[in-house]
Motif scaffolding. Structure first.
Motif, short mmCIF file in Angstrom:
data_model
loop_
_atom_site.label_atom_id
_atom_site.label_comp_id
_atom_site.label_asym_id
_atom_site.label_seq_id
_atom_site.Cartn_x
_atom_site.Cartn_y
_atom_site.Cartn_z
N ALA A 679 0.83 -1.21 0.00
CA ALA A 679 0.00 0.00 0.00
C ALA A 679 0.87 1.25 0.00
N ALA A 680 1.98 1.22 0.74
CA ALA A 680 2.87 2.38 0.80
C ALA A 680 3.55 2.63 -0.54
N VAL A 681 3.95 1.56 -1.21
CA VAL A 681 4.60 1.69 -2.53
C VAL A 681 3.62 2.28 -3.54
N LYS A 682 2.39 1.78 -3.55
CA LYS A 682 1.38 2.31 -4.46
C LYS A 682 1.12 3.79 -4.19
N ALA A 683 1.06 4.15 -2.90
CA ALA A 683 0.83 5.55 -2.55
C ALA A 683 2.00 6.42 -2.98
N ALA A 684 3.23 5.91 -2.82
CA ALA A 684 4.41 6.68 -3.17
C ALA A 684 4.49 6.97 -4.66
N LEU A 685 4.00 6.02 -5.47
CA LEU A 685 4.09 6.17 -6.92
C LEU A 685 2.76 6.56 -7.57
N ALA A 686 1.80 6.96 -6.74
CA ALA A 686 0.49 7.34 -7.26
C ALA A 686 0.57 8.53 -8.20
N GLU A 687 1.57 9.40 -7.99
CA GLU A 687 1.72 10.58 -8.82
C GLU A 687 2.30 10.25 -10.20
N TYR A 688 2.67 8.99 -10.41
CA TYR A 688 3.32 8.59 -11.67
C TYR A 688 2.53 7.44 -12.30
N PRO A 689 1.40 7.76 -12.94
CA PRO A 689 0.51 6.71 -13.45
C PRO A 689 1.10 5.93 -14.62
N GLN A 690 2.23 6.38 -15.17
CA GLN A 690 2.83 5.64 -16.28
C GLN A 690 3.48 4.34 -15.83
N TYR A 691 3.66 4.19 -14.51
CA TYR A 691 4.31 2.99 -14.00
C TYR A 691 3.30 2.08 -13.31
N ASP A 692 3.43 0.80 -13.58
CA ASP A 692 2.60 -0.20 -12.91
C ASP A 692 3.35 -0.72 -11.70
N VAL A 693 2.67 -0.75 -10.57
CA VAL A 693 3.24 -1.32 -9.35
C VAL A 693 2.57 -2.67 -9.13
N ARG A 694 3.34 -3.74 -9.17
CA ARG A 694 2.75 -5.07 -9.05
C ARG A 694 3.49 -5.89 -8.00
#
Length: 840
Positions: A679-694
């Motif tokens: 959840a923290a990783v997704k929140a950290a990269l939420a501003e960068y929608p070009q990247y998929d967090v999986r």
């Protein structure tokens, strides 16, 4: 005859539609490239094709002084510096990606006079200053953007927040790229990282000066080897080449599936004319009796087939144009805009359609036509049909068994091959011969398989079921040919399903065994990871470590003198925890030491490299290094097969910081609480929608979805062949009903009800469809299992049969049979009993 014409029409429509669609796409891109390129374009020597996304996140640049140099060349009317970057992502106020979903690039650049060749401002004005931007009309319409809306452009140098000051509309077709413009100073500062830089110079020639002459003059003024110089034609040809390779692949794939539809149509037409000739036996015999010779009879059937092919092909050409327009509309819904104004119908397209349709129809009807020519005048005294039609010949059975045996041997050799290249040849041979063998041996198999199926499917229906079984068995050749058409399409479905499922299962198994990272961050559009996104991830709490994965271009020289022009994978030492590589020699961690590297076992074996050997590594963007082999990784799996590793510190020692590629993937491991860290990783990269967090579960699902989408697309292309096969079943039943008119009348007279008659025909259709499905699915699974054995040589070692799909297709075939029988059964039920009995 109408259904046969429809089959020809559909197959020709597929071919012509493909040709018109791809020609139209070529025309669209040609117009775009012709308009957007200046008379001569000056770019840095190291610049790519224009469609490449730079791995450093910034394009190659040339100094502003180059513009002044170019202006001094003879024949130059004007020279203007331009800025273009493809390493950007544009998001709206809701943080939604404004880029294309079809693979077209997102482009950011400066608004210049050169843009007026292909665009005009239709709303607002051009951007002025760092807080304004302009967007193309297609993107604005698709994402409901309007003047004053804020857009954030994410680049390697930072974020650019600006409001829309204007909307520009293409005067030619935009195939789907999303474009934002800034004023020149902002584009230089924010996209290139410094003022006084450009990515290219657009040069306009004076009147009377050719592009080639202008190019030569500029070369003299700036130095022949200083920059890359391209005329408008050269630039268009280069762009066309990069796009054309993709379009050619798409065209030939679609034409391949059209060929399958034609192959299936051959069985339909062959069956149709075989049954027509059988029904006309007495008529042909009478014609022979009054003087017609065998050649005249043969010609009459061939001419009939020619006319059928001609009519079907003409309709197919028209339908193909409609299909192409439909595909263009579909692509428009997906984001790739193709205008019908650019609809391109080359003269070769209708010619190819007509020739193919006529030839296939005439060739398919030739054997029945020869049979017609051999009908004796004495046939006028017999009932329609000949005894030879009722069972397959022994010679045919022997030939079929031999061909199937050869094909089976090919598949066996392919499955046991040690190398992929010879194994692929054996696989192709096995597929071809088993397919032909099953087609030839179909009538022999019909006698066995239909009886087995009937015992399960038809016997519960009592006497009506037994009648349906006997009807299917009364002409094994016809039943075999009808089922073969369905068999081909379903064999391909089964084969691809097995291969797709095995690929997913193998990759999933390898991920479980090899990947230790909890989270994987990367862009589907192959965008490099910008520094601000990497920093955001590294600052996330709850992570044990973050590993950056990048690649650097280099030439590696082995001790035997051989040179490999490839690259090295540059990772942090924590990568050994993220991906567990099996070692042949040495320790993986040792490859991350100072002046050290690893190589793959295949490379080591081919060039006799062992631990301790020294390799010469010439970094394309840096200096040459002598690196010692500290580890040899086993190239057994598919993850990082053949990869050579060095540490980030080693790469930084020999590659300047401004030439170091950005990571294309980040790997992260949680520190004790995976769910919270996720959840923290997704929140950290939420501003960068070009990247998929999986996480690993997400990654497996994404892999499954990708393979599933590819298979669904293939199934969609195979659908035409299956539709033609269904038409074949309908045709066979319809002609069979006509052929058995008197028999049906007699059966009705002795008590068979309309309901029983219709059920009998439906059951006959079901058993024929199930027979074709059983052969096709069995054959396809054999092909798929063999193909998987070849893929195992590439690391995909898990064979998985997708039983739900196989069972679903088999059950669906029964419904196909029921559907195909609707019209023939209805027509049979409406027959007048007395007229049917009186029928000759």
């Amino acid at each position: 005859m109408a259904l046969s014409a429809v089959a020809v029409m559909l197959s020709v429509a597929f071919v012509c539609g493909t040709l018109v669609f791809t020609d139209t796409m070529n025309t669209t891109f040609d117009k775009l490239f012709a308009v957007t390129n200046s008379d001569v374009t000056v770019t840095p020597k190291a610049a790519g094709s224009g469609e490449d996304v730079p791995d450093r996140g910034k394009p190659e640049v040339l100094p502003a002084s180059a513009v002044e140099q170019v202006k001094k060349a003879d024949g130059v009317k004007g020279a203007e510096g331009g800025v273009v970057s493809l390493s950007v992502t544009v998001v709206n106020a809701k943080n939604e990606n404004m880029g294309s979903t079809t693979g077209a690039p997102t482009i950011a650049g400066n608004w210049s006079d050169n843009e007026l060749k292909s665009m005009k401002i239709t709303s607002g004005r051009a951007p002025r200053g760092p807080t304004e931007t302009m967007v193309d009309a297609d993107t604005a319409e698709k994402h409901h953007l309007k003047l004053g809306d804020e857009l954030r452009t994410i680049a390697v140098t930072g974020d650019i927040r600006a409001r829309i000051s204007g909307i520009a509309t293409f005067t030619v077709t935009n195939p789907g790229a999303a474009i934002v413009y800034f004023d020149t100073a902002t584009a230089q500062e924010k996209l290139l990282g410094a003022p006084g830089l450009f990515t290219h110079v657009n040069v306009t020639a004076k009147d009377g000066v050719s592009d080639d002459q202008l190019k030569q003059n500029i070369a003299k003024a700036v130095g022949a080897d200083t920059y890359k110089l391209q005329t408008a034609k050269e630039a268009a040809d280069a762009n066309r080449k990069s796009v054309g390779s993709f379009l050619n692949v798409m065209k030939y794939v679609m034409l391949g599936f059209a060929g399958i539809a034609f192959l299936v149509g051959i069985f339909l037409i062959f069956n149709t004319f075989s049954m027509l000739v059988a029904q006309r036996t007495r008529e042909i015999g009478l014609m022979r009796a009054i003087g017609a010779d065998s050649g005249q009879v043969l010609k009459s059937v061939v001419v009939e087939a020619f006319l059928l092919g001609l009519v079907g092909s003409i309709l197919g050409v028209g339908a193909g144009v409609g299909l192409a327009i439909g595909l263009m509309k579909l692509m428009g819904q997906m984001g790739m805009h193709l205008s019908t104004d650019d609809l391109t119908i080359a003269w070769t397209t209708p010619v190819v359609g007509l020739v193919l349709g006529i030839i296939v129809t005439v060739v398919s009807a030739f054997i029945p036509a020869r049979r017609a020519g051999k009908v004796s005048p004495m046939a006028a005294l017999r009932d329609a049909g000949t005894p030879g039609d009722k069972k397959a010949g022994r010679i045919r059975a022997v030939v079929g068994l031999v061909l199937t045996g050869i094909g089976g041997a090919g598949l066996f050799l392919a499955a046991g091959a040690d190398k992929a290249a010879p194994g692929s040849l054996w696989l192709a041979l096995g597929v071809l011969f088993t397919l032909i063998g099953f087609i030839v041996i179909g009538p022999l198999l019909a006698g066995v398989v239909v009886r087995l199926l009937s015992g399960v499917v038809l016997r519960p229906f009592g006497s009506v079921g037994r009648l349906a079984e006997r009807n299917a068995l009364r002409n094994p050749r016809r039943t075999g040919a009808t089922a073969a058409a369905l068999m081909i399409g379903l064999a391909l479905v089964a084969c691809l399903s097995v291969v797709g499922s095995s690929m997913v299962a193998s990759a999933t198994d390898e991920l479980d065994k090899s990947v230790g990272a909890d989270y994987i961050v990367q862009s589907q559009a192959q965008q490099p990871v910008v520094p601000q996104a990497e920093q955001a991830l590294r600052a996330t709490k709850g992570l044990d470590h973050v590993t950056a994965y990048r690649q650097v271009a280099a030439k590696i020289t082995a001790p035997d003198g051989s040179v490999k022009d490839d690259g090295l994978s540059v990772t942090d030492p924590t990568y050994v925890q993220d991906v567990r590589r099996k070692m042949v020699a040495g320790e993986h961690a040792a490859a991350y030491g100072k002046g050290a590297m690893s190589v793959g076992s295949i490379y080591a074996n081919e060039h006799h490299v062992k631990v301790g050997d020294e390799l010469t590594v010439a970094f394309t963007e840096g200096r040459t290094a002598k690196l010692k082999v500290a580890a040899i990784t086993a190239d057994e799996g598919n993850i990082d097969k053949g990869v050579m590793y060095i540490s980030t510190a080693t790469a930084q020692e020999f590659v300047p910081a401004d030439r170091m590629p950005l990571p294309f993937m980040l790997l992260a491991k949680a520190d004790g609480k995976p769910d919270a860290a996720y959840a923290a990783v997704k929140a950290a990269l939420a501003e960068y929608p070009q990247y998929d967090v999986r996480n690993q579960t997400d990654y497996k699902k994404a892999l499954q979805d990708q393979v599933g989408q590819l298979l669904n697309m293939v199934y969609g292309l195979l659908a035409l062949a299956i539709i033609v096969a269904v038409l074949g079943v309908v045709n066979t039943l319809a002609l069979s009903v006509v052929e058995r008119t008197r028999e049906i009348g007699l059966m009705r007279a002795i008590g068979l009800s309309r309901r029983q008659l219709r059920r009998m025909i439906r059951l006959e259709s079901v058993v024929i469809a199930l027979f074709g499905a059983l052969l096709g699915l069995g054959l396809g699974m054999g092909w798929g299992a063999t193909a998987q054995q070849l893929l195992a040589l590439q690391g995909l070692k898990v064979l998985e049969i997708p039983w739900p799909t196989i069972i679903g297709v088999f059950a669906g075939s029964a419904f196909v049979g029921l559907f195909a029988a609707l019209v023939p059964a209805f027509r049979a039920g409406r027959m007048n009993v007395l007229n049917a009995i009186a029928s000759e």
